[in-house]
Design a protein around this motif. Structure first.
Motif, PDB file in Angstrom:
ATOM      1  N   SER A 284       0.826  -1.207   0.000  1.00 13.72           N
ATOM      2  CA  SER A 284       0.000   0.000   0.000  1.00 13.72           C
ATOM      3  C   SER A 284       0.860   1.258   0.000  1.00 13.72           C
ATOM      4  O   SER A 284       0.532   2.246  -0.672  1.00 13.72           O
ATOM      5  N   ALA A 285       1.983   1.252   0.719  1.00 15.62           N
ATOM      6  CA  ALA A 285       2.877   2.411   0.719  1.00 15.62           C
ATOM      7  C   ALA A 285       3.450   2.651  -0.671  1.00 15.62           C
ATOM      8  O   ALA A 285       3.628   3.802  -1.093  1.00 15.62           O
ATOM      9  N   SER A 286       3.738   1.585  -1.391  1.00 16.62           N
ATOM     10  CA  SER A 286       4.285   1.724  -2.744  1.00 16.62           C
ATOM     11  C   SER A 286       3.291   2.421  -3.669  1.00 16.62           C
ATOM     12  O   SER A 286       3.687   3.205  -4.537  1.00 16.62           O
ATOM     13  N   ARG A 287       2.009   2.168  -3.473  1.00 12.55           N
ATOM     14  CA  ARG A 287       1.004   2.850  -4.294  1.00 12.55           C
ATOM     15  C   ARG A 287       0.952   4.345  -3.976  1.00 12.55           C
ATOM     16  O   ARG A 287       0.725   5.170  -4.871  1.00 12.55           O
ATOM     17  N   VAL A 288       1.172   4.698  -2.703  1.00 13.35           N
ATOM     18  CA  VAL A 288       1.224   6.121  -2.331  1.00 13.35           C
ATOM     19  C   VAL A 288       2.445   6.776  -2.991  1.00 13.35           C
ATOM     20  O   VAL A 288       2.355   7.886  -3.531  1.00 13.35           O
ATOM     21  N   ILE A 289       3.591   6.091  -2.950  1.00 19.28           N
ATOM     22  CA  ILE A 289       4.808   6.610  -3.595  1.00 19.28           C
ATOM     23  C   ILE A 289       4.573   6.803  -5.089  1.00 19.28           C
ATOM     24  O   ILE A 289       4.903   7.850  -5.670  1.00 19.28           O
ATOM     25  N   ALA A 290       3.986   5.808  -5.732  1.00 20.57           N
ATOM     26  CA  ALA A 290       3.750   5.887  -7.182  1.00 20.57           C
ATOM     27  C   ALA A 290       2.806   7.036  -7.520  1.00 20.57           C
ATOM     28  O   ALA A 290       3.013   7.744  -8.518  1.00 20.57           O
ATOM     29  N   GLU A 291       1.787   7.239  -6.701  1.00 20.68           N
ATOM     30  CA  GLU A 291       0.859   8.341  -6.952  1.00 20.68           C
ATOM     31  C   GLU A 291       1.567   9.687  -6.843  1.00 20.68           C
ATOM     32  O   GLU A 291       1.300  10.604  -7.640  1.00 20.68           O
ATOM     33  N   ASN A 292       2.480   9.814  -5.897  1.00 20.70           N
ATOM     34  CA  ASN A 292       3.190  11.084  -5.780  1.00 20.70           C
ATOM     35  C   ASN A 292       4.166  11.301  -6.933  1.00 20.70           C
ATOM     36  O   ASN A 292       4.347  12.430  -7.392  1.00 20.70           O
ATOM     37  N   VAL A 293       4.777  10.242  -7.432  1.00 22.66           N
ATOM     38  CA  VAL A 293       5.622  10.384  -8.618  1.00 22.66           C
ATOM     39  C   VAL A 293       4.761  10.790  -9.815  1.00 22.66           C
ATOM     40  O   VAL A 293       5.121  11.676 -10.601  1.00 22.66           O
ATOM     41  N   ARG A 294       3.602  10.162  -9.950  1.00 23.45           N
ATOM     42  CA  ARG A 294       2.696  10.549 -11.047  1.00 23.45           C
ATOM     43  C   ARG A 294       2.316  12.016 -10.947  1.00 23.45           C
ATOM     44  O   ARG A 294       2.318  12.747 -11.950  1.00 23.45           O
ATOM     45  N   ARG A 295       1.990  12.451  -9.718  1.00 23.05           N
ATOM     46  CA  ARG A 295       1.620  13.845  -9.519  1.00 23.05           C
ATOM     47  C   ARG A 295       2.778  14.783  -9.843  1.00 23.05           C
ATOM     48  O   ARG A 295       2.579  15.842 -10.465  1.00 23.05           O
ATOM     49  N   GLY A 296       3.963  14.415  -9.429  1.00 22.02           N
ATOM     50  CA  GLY A 296       5.110  15.246  -9.715  1.00 22.02           C
ATOM     51  C   GLY A 296       5.355  15.405 -11.201  1.00 22.02           C
ATOM     52  O   GLY A 296       5.657  16.499 -11.698  1.00 22.02           O
TER      53      GLY A 296
END
Length: 312
Positions: A284-296
């Motif tokens: 689940s933490a990895s999905r949060v990281i991926a979402e922030n990379v997408r946002r960036g």
């Protein structure tokens, strides 16, 4: 060109996170080159970090668009003067669920006085010790961030009268919300169980000092899964020895692991758990990281970006 993500959260975590991060980046449709090897700093786009990880000087990573912390707490990194990139703390849905479960379990344990029976399997029939029902047991949650709100709502759903306190005014449905110094005094005065879920800042260190412990009703219970330095250890021990505080269940400490000689270990009114209230879960933490990379990459605001002035 792939997005270069440097996993600088420590070699021990790499086997746990490599596959979930790659899966999350793929699920988000991101072309990511992920590595835990020391990279060319100029090529790094994002850093996945933990405070005891691989780097302390962020100066060489001048092109880094964001530092994505794996921990909810950022007190060990937020003051790093070399860290000028955006810093995001971890708000992991599974971490929140785990914290709610731990807090609810220990609040119910103290409310029901479960220890009286579990720790005394001695043939004595103690049927005279009947607890009140939940709506007669006021609980105060100090800290109304993501974790505090979630725990407060869960306790309120069990009919505990929940008061929440935060440094700045907040509103949470189903919870009486107080703020400021006067609000803290009021929140403590009516609490039979206090749950500490504040971030550690200069303004919250030793928040539970002798004066504030004395403001609690006699026999009140402290439950601390937040940060160890929120409590003045010596003041807590004195309040326990005097009988003013009935029990303290502590999951976090100033020094971890808690030294074997620390008086908390042997105190009959202290329960020590080894910083297990909640853990970041890799999937689940990895999905949060991926979402922030997408946002960036999309130029959108990061999730859970830290306010440097407030420290969280």
């Amino acid at each position: 060109m792939p997005i270069n993500v440097y996993f600088a959260a420590g070699a021990a975590r790499w086997p746990q996170y490599e596959a979930p991060l790659k899966a999350a980046f793929a699920e988000a449709g991101l072309d990511v080159a992920l590595s835990n090897a020391a990279p060319d700093p100029a090529a790094v786009d994002y850093i996945v970090f933990a405070p005891n990880g691989d780097i302390s000087d962020f100066t060489p990573f001048a092109g880094c668009k964001g530092v994505l912390n794996l921990w909810a707490g950022v007190e060990q990194i937020v003051g790093n003067q070399t860290l000028t990139q955006p810093l995001c703390r971890m708000v992991d849905p599974a971490l929140t669920e785990g914290m709610v479960e731990w807090v609810t379990g220990h609040v119910l344990r103290h409310h029901l006085n479960t220890d009286l029976h579990v720790l005394n399997q001695d043939g004595v029939w103690r049927n005279g010790a009947v607890p009140p029902i939940a709506r007669e047991r006021p609980v105060t949650v100090l800290g109304l961030g993501e974790l505090g709100r979630a725990c407060g709502r869960a306790l309120a759903a069990l009919n505990f009268p929940v008061t929440g306190w935060s440094r700045t005014a907040k509103e949470v449905e189903g919870i009486r919300c107080l703020s400021g110094e006067d609000g803290l005094t009021e929140a403590l005065a009516g609490a039979q169980i206090v749950v500490l879920l504040l971030p550690l800042t200069a303004g919250t260190e030793n928040l539970m000092n002798a004066e504030r412990l004395a403001a609690l009703p006699e026999g009140a219970v402290i439950v601390n899964p937040g940060r160890g330095p929120l409590i003045d250890d010596d003041a807590l021990l004195a309040a326990l020895d005097a009988g003013h505080i009935g029990h303290a269940t502590l999951d976090v400490f100033r020094t971890e692991p808690l030294p074997a000689a620390h008086p908390f270990w042997a105190h009959p009114k202290v329960t020590v758990t080894p910083h297990i209230a909640s853990e970041t879960r890799a999937p689940s933490a990895s999905r949060v990281i991926a979402e922030n990379v997408r946002r960036g990459e999309a130029g959108e605001p990061f999730l859970y970006e830290v306010d440097r002035a407030r420290g969280y």
